[in-house]
Write a protein that holds these residues in place. Structure first.
Motif, PDB file in Angstrom:
ATOM      1  N   UNK A 169      -1.163  -3.738   3.629  1.00 54.08           N
ATOM      2  CA  UNK A 169      -1.502  -3.577   2.210  1.00 54.08           C
ATOM      3  C   UNK A 169      -2.978  -3.806   1.944  1.00 54.08           C
ATOM      4  N   UNK A 170      -3.576  -4.677   2.772  1.00 51.63           N
ATOM      5  CA  UNK A 170      -4.998  -4.963   2.561  1.00 51.63           C
ATOM      6  C   UNK A 170      -5.885  -3.813   3.047  1.00 51.63           C
ATOM      7  N   UNK A 171      -5.303  -2.938   3.869  1.00 55.27           N
ATOM      8  CA  UNK A 171      -6.111  -1.821   4.387  1.00 55.27           C
ATOM      9  C   UNK A 171      -6.068  -0.672   3.382  1.00 55.27           C
ATOM     10  N   UNK A 172      -6.921  -0.780   2.417  1.00 56.43           N
ATOM     11  CA  UNK A 172      -6.916   0.138   1.292  1.00 56.43           C
ATOM     12  C   UNK A 172      -7.020   1.615   1.621  1.00 56.43           C
ATOM     13  N   UNK A 173      -7.844   1.907   2.620  1.00 55.16           N
ATOM     14  CA  UNK A 173      -8.181   3.319   2.852  1.00 55.16           C
ATOM     15  C   UNK A 173      -6.978   4.171   3.239  1.00 55.16           C
ATOM     16  N   UNK A 174      -5.918   3.526   3.693  1.00 52.51           N
ATOM     17  CA  UNK A 174      -4.718   4.275   4.082  1.00 52.51           C
ATOM     18  C   UNK A 174      -4.060   4.962   2.885  1.00 52.51           C
TER      19      UNK A 174
END
Ligand SMILES: Nc1ncnc2c1ncn2[C@@H]1O[C@H](COP(=O)(O)OP(=O)(O)OP(=O)(O)O)[C@@H](O)[C@H]1O
Ligand SMILES: [Mg+2]
Length: 390
Positions: free
Chosen positions: A295-300
């Protein structure tokens, strides 16, 4: 400890050993091609359209010259038809490597305008559309059927509309309809792929949605429970990470709808966490932690958001609020969505927008009159990205 990673791929098309076979879907599309139908292959984002047709082009049966390309960037009629000509030539070229009878024929194809004495005229604007239809006449002389898989076709209609205007986009759609003629279909079939509902874009451009009715629609849905388990097993086969039945059930349950991409993402994240701690056995605690890290990996996920604002700028506030409310409340009834639409003066079109955009593109699904996010990951990301403030 030497760690053997799971065989995941997260983002690019899944090919070769990374591809999870989708027999039923491949067969359904082949049946339509063999019955001489042009196909519109639609699915929400990331469900696996491109991977499927790449596999189909690679394993085409005898008599079919197939090629796949992502044509998303094409933004004018000449560029589009130049690509069509090149793709036809290339597909025949690949095909003729196994079938010598076509070799001379392929050599004879010239995709440039030539003057009467046979010299190419570079200074003259080349009419690629004309060349395309001339080329189809030539293909008719062969026994082969050319199948072009055109990925992200709706984007091209949109780009042409933006760059060359409504008349050009209309012309393209009229041309596609004209290809429905028996005289072409014996030797030439198009499979158009898209995730943004083509009919929605067409309606926006032309004001009508009957422009693509001739295409045979094929839909692709998420994996069923059994397929999702098989994908998980394929990914972890031979890997150090060990997934027992309990962890398997927990992971798949956590993902909600079984969209291959989201399963791949979570498996990859779990694998990384386990490797850090050098613990091969996957448990629910690690799955929860991997989920939070994802969830913290926004770019996905930003693409899911920006697609809506790009294609439907004037409807975006309405769509955004539906998704935000749905993310917070977990489910929304049709009445609740209607209430939101009234606030945005969109009550006349709200159901169509819901069906053709949010459901067709894989954001929400409906069950028993209630709408929910397909992917809990996307739901939780949406909550983070679009917080509800007082
Ligand atoms: N058949 C498959 N086997 C394994 N992984 C898959 C498969 N289909 C999809 N995936 C997963 O989904 C991701 C995207 O796949 P693909 O590009 O084929 O989907 P798509 O529907 O074409 O997506 P988009 O709408 O973004 O074009 C892959 O990187 C992979 O993680
Ligand atoms: Mg794709």
């Amino acid at each position: 400890m030497s760690w053997k990673r799971a065989n995941t791929i997260t983002g690019p098309t899944a090919e070769g050993s990374k591809y999870f076979k989708r027999d039923k879907v491949e067969r359904r599309i082949w049946r339509k091609i063999m019955d001489n139908h042009h196909v519109l292959f639609l699915a929400p984002r990331r469900v696996g359209k491109s991977s499927i047709v790449i596999e189909m082009a690679r394993t085409a049966p005898e008599g079919y010259a197939c090629i796949w390309q992502n044509i998303q960037s094409d933004n004018s009629i000449p560029i589009f038809y130049k690509r069509m000509c090149d793709m036809i030539k290339e597909s025949l070229d690949i095909y003729s490597k196994t079938t010598s009878s076509l070799r001379e024929f392929v050599k004879g194809i010239k995709i440039t305008k030539v003057s009467k004495d046979g010299v190419s005229i570079d200074t003259v604007e080349i009419d690629y559309r004309e060349q395309f239809f001339n080329l189809l006449e030539k293909v008719k002389e062969t026994e082969v059927k050319v199948v072009l898989f055109l990925d992200e076709f709706p984007d091209v209609v949109w780009n042409i509309f933006k760059h060359e205007g409504e008349a050009a986009a209309e012309k393209l759609l009229a041309d596609i309809r004209s290809l429905d003629d028996e005289k072409f279909k014996r030797n030439f079939i198009l499979v158009l792929l898209g995730s943004v509902g083509l009919s929605h874009i067409v309606k926006k451009i032309t004001g009508r949605d009957d422009r693509v009715n001739n295409l045979h629609k094929e839909y692709l849905y998420a994996l069923n429970d059994q397929e999702a388990k098989e994908l998980l097993r394929q990914l972890t086969k031979g890997a150090t990470m060990q997934v027992d039945a309990q962890a398997e059930a927990y992971l798949l349950n956590k993902m909600g709808h079984h969209i291959p991409y989201f399963i791949q993402l979570l498996v990859e994240e779990c694998d990384e966490l386990l490797e850090e701690d050098e613990i091969p056995h996957l448990d629910s605690r690690t799955i929860d932690k991997a989920y939070s890290r994802l969830l913290q990996k926004n770019e996905r996920f930003t693409d899911w958001d920006s697609r809506l604002s790009k294609y439907f700028p004037e409807k975006y506030p309405f769509l955004l609020e539906v998704l935000r409310e749905c993310a917070y409340q977990n489910t929304l009834t049709i009445q609740e969505i209607f209430n939101i639409s009234k606030k945005h003066q969109n009550d006349l079109e709200f159901k169509k927008d819901l069906d053709d955009i949010l459901v067709a593109d894989g954001y929400l699904f409906e069950e028993g009159g209630r709408y929910r996010f397909n992917s809990p990951l996307l739901r939780d990301w949406w909550k983070n990205r679009h917080p509800k403030l007082l």
